[in-house]
Design an enzyme around this catalytic site. Structure first.
Site, PDB file in Angstrom:
ATOM      1  N   HIS A 145       1.849   4.339  -3.066  1.00  0.00           N
ATOM      2  CA  HIS A 145       1.714   5.804  -3.057  1.00  0.00           C
ATOM      3  C   HIS A 145       2.862   6.440  -3.851  1.00  0.00           C
ATOM      4  CE1 HIS A 145      -1.783   6.536  -0.664  1.00  0.00           C
ATOM      5  NE2 HIS A 145      -1.328   5.914   0.405  1.00  0.00           N
ATOM      6  N   ASP A 173      -9.603  14.540   7.209  1.00  0.00           N
ATOM      7  CA  ASP A 173      -8.968  13.474   6.434  1.00  0.00           C
ATOM      8  C   ASP A 173      -8.827  13.901   4.962  1.00  0.00           C
ATOM      9  OD1 ASP A 173      -7.891  10.914   5.897  1.00  0.00           O
ATOM     10  OD2 ASP A 173      -9.878  10.110   5.410  1.00  0.00           O
ATOM     11  N   HIS A 229      -9.533   8.590   3.285  1.00  0.00           N
ATOM     12  CA  HIS A 229      -9.532   7.206   3.808  1.00  0.00           C
ATOM     13  C   HIS A 229     -10.946   6.677   4.070  1.00  0.00           C
ATOM     14  CE1 HIS A 229      -5.384   8.457   4.914  1.00  0.00           C
ATOM     15  NE2 HIS A 229      -5.093   7.206   4.637  1.00  0.00           N
ATOM     16  N   TYR A 252      -4.213  14.875  -3.447  1.00  0.00           N
ATOM     17  CA  TYR A 252      -4.605  14.159  -2.226  1.00  0.00           C
ATOM     18  C   TYR A 252      -5.715  14.897  -1.490  1.00  0.00           C
ATOM     19  CZ  TYR A 252      -3.620  10.596   1.304  1.00  0.00           C
ATOM     20  OH  TYR A 252      -3.694   9.511   2.141  1.00  0.00           O
ATOM     21  N   GLU A 268      -5.809   6.827  -2.457  1.00  0.00           N
ATOM     22  CA  GLU A 268      -5.850   5.828  -1.377  1.00  0.00           C
ATOM     23  C   GLU A 268      -6.299   4.467  -1.905  1.00  0.00           C
ATOM     24  OE1 GLU A 268      -5.042   5.198   1.729  1.00  0.00           O
ATOM     25  OE2 GLU A 268      -3.927   7.050   1.522  1.00  0.00           O
ATOM     26  N   HIS A 286       0.840  -1.208   0.000  1.00  0.00           N
ATOM     27  CA  HIS A 286       0.000   0.000   0.000  1.00  0.00           C
ATOM     28  C   HIS A 286       0.878   1.261   0.000  1.00  0.00           C
ATOM     29  CE1 HIS A 286      -3.528   2.513   1.430  1.00  0.00           C
ATOM     30  NE2 HIS A 286      -2.508   3.271   1.783  1.00  0.00           N
ATOM     31  N   GLU A 287       1.808   1.313   0.935  1.00  0.00           N
ATOM     32  CA  GLU A 287       2.599   2.546   1.101  1.00  0.00           C
ATOM     33  C   GLU A 287       3.501   2.783  -0.107  1.00  0.00           C
ATOM     34  OE1 GLU A 287       1.827   4.594   3.338  1.00  0.00           O
ATOM     35  OE2 GLU A 287       0.592   3.291   4.560  1.00  0.00           O
TER      36      GLU A 287
HETATM   37 ZN   LIG Z   1      -2.497   5.361   2.062  1.00  0.00          ZN
END
Ligand SMILES: [Zn+2]
Length: 415
Positions: free
Chosen positions: A215, A308, A313, A226, A235, A211-212
């Site tokens: 990005h 957020d 998210h 974002y 995301e 996941h990271e």
């Molecule tokens: Zn993320």
């Protein structure tokens, strides 16, 4: 001509807002001085001001802010969550910058460091490419997981590392005692070491790593803004590819996979299967210590708050479910046709797509990649989450930050 803006203290927000307007009118780029670094953060003019540097993806963390806030509220005796929340926020305000290319930084090799509980990057050298297992569980897992991520992108997408250009895979494990998060900061992966009272067992998980790092891939491919729907798609891209990497490693088909992000993150006794459930958003956890998974699964439950970054998210649950439904209806490995369609659609949709526009591009890319027979399944998947594919429909559901005095603009790091 490009402008550099310095602003701090009272009135900084307004200074930046009007400078952003002027820049937009003049068609120039706008830069801000943040921690002594010149960063292009406000080219998006008015909307950029609300998120400040966050809009230039500002460091990505595994735990969304609402979960850290909820943990802090529900467990007042444990200050680690609030501490991590503030540190995560601070990191995000600094903004991400891809590490400048170093000599030898094109061999896509792995480097794992051990911070041994200190909040230091990268920490002590622990295991580099080709070296034997260290015997330290977190070190060896981070080494193995980045290896899987590297192999997945190479074999399935012909991509040479995160930036497409052989960038090293650098990881730090055991970052900070009781540091309740993991993050990608444009330079490396960093995994915190959860505290004894924490509900988290570990952050060193394959899909978290996938996941990271995704990005970083997204930033290079299309740099999806974002905020709002574009941010939720950013995301969702990370959830989708994190899961695809997990399914690739375990040789699971779309119908065998559990579609749970962060499977294995909770300690025993916590009522939860993971952080997010892509197939059934909103059902990943429900525990007195954590609260309930707040993700919507359909546009009718779209989250319209300011927090957020406009719900990146939260609302990612909607495109997540569309992808999982589509992949299941196609059958076979989700990283085959569905993964390739999503990968291509990200670039085609540009840096600020709405859900409708992204959905439109998945259909166009399905045709372009020779999967016209799957278009009907795609349309059904988007319909099931309430998204109508359209080339031109913009994000009108997320609050647009166009009032100068709503008290939500912060630009503390400028100056
Ligand atoms: Zn993320």
């Amino acid at each position: 001509m490009d402008d550099v803006i310095k602003a701090k203290g009272e009135g900084a927000d307004k200074t930046l807002l009007s400078a952003a307007d002027n820049a937009q009118e003049a068609g120039t780029k706008l830069y801000a001085q943040i921690d002594g670094n010149r960063q292009e953060v406000l080219a998006l003019a008015r909307t950029a001001v609300v998120g400040g540097p966050n809009l230039k993806p500002g460091g990505f963390s595994t735990l969304p802010p609402y979960l850290l806030e909820e943990l802090s509220r529900r467990n007042p005796a444990n200050s680690d969550f609030l501490k991590t929340y503030n540190k995560t926020k601070e990191m995000q305000e600094k903004g991400v910058m891809f590490r400048p290319r170093l000599s030898g930084d094109n061999d896509s090799s792995r480097e794992v460091y051990d911070a041994k509980g200190k909040e230091e990057q990268p920490g002590e050298r622990a295991r580099f490419e080709g070296e034997k297992p260290s015997g330290n569980k977190e070190v060896d897992q981070a080494y193995d997981y980045t290896g899987v991520v590297r192999e997945f992108y190479k074999k399935e997408f012909g991509r040479n590392s995160i930036d497409g250009n052989g960038m090293k895979f650098v990881s730090t494990v055991n970052y900070g005692d009781n540091y309740e998060n993991a993050f990608w900061d444009g330079k490396q992966m960093t995994y915190g070491r959860p505290g004894e009272d924490s509900p988290f067992k570990t952050f060193v998980l394959l899909d978290v790593c996938g996941h990271e790092i995704t990005h970083g891939v997204t930033e290079k491919e299309s740099d999806m803004k974002y905020y709002g729907q574009s941010g939720a798609l950013n995301e969702s891209m990370s959830d989708v590819f994190g899961e695809l990497i997990d399914q690739y490693a375990h040789k699971q088909t779309a119908n065998q996979a559990d579609w749970v992000v962060g499977n294995g993150i909770w300690k025993d006794g916590i009522k939860g299967r993971g952080l997010r459930d892509m197939l059934n958003p909103g059902t990943a956890y429900d525990d007195p210590k954590l609260g309930k998974d707040p993700q919507p699964a359909h546009m009718k439950d779209y989250w319209t708050g300011w927090g957020d970054n406009g719900g990146v998210h939260y609302n990612s649950g909607i495109p997540n479910r569309a992808f999982a439904l589509f992949a299941k209806s196609v059958g076979g490995y989700a990283f085959d046709d569905p993964g390739h369609i999503w990968f291509a659609a990200r670039k085609a949709a540009g840096n600020n797509p709405s859900f409708s526009q992204f959905a439109y591009h998945t259909i166009e890319q399905a045709k372009a990649l020779g999967h016209a027979d799957e278009v009907e399944k795609l349309q059904k998947a988007w319909e099931a989450v309430g998204v109508t594919p359209s080339k031109t429909t913009l994000d009108t559901r997320t609050p647009q930050p166009n009032l100068p005095d709503d008290g939500r603009r912060t630009f503390k790091k400028a100056g």
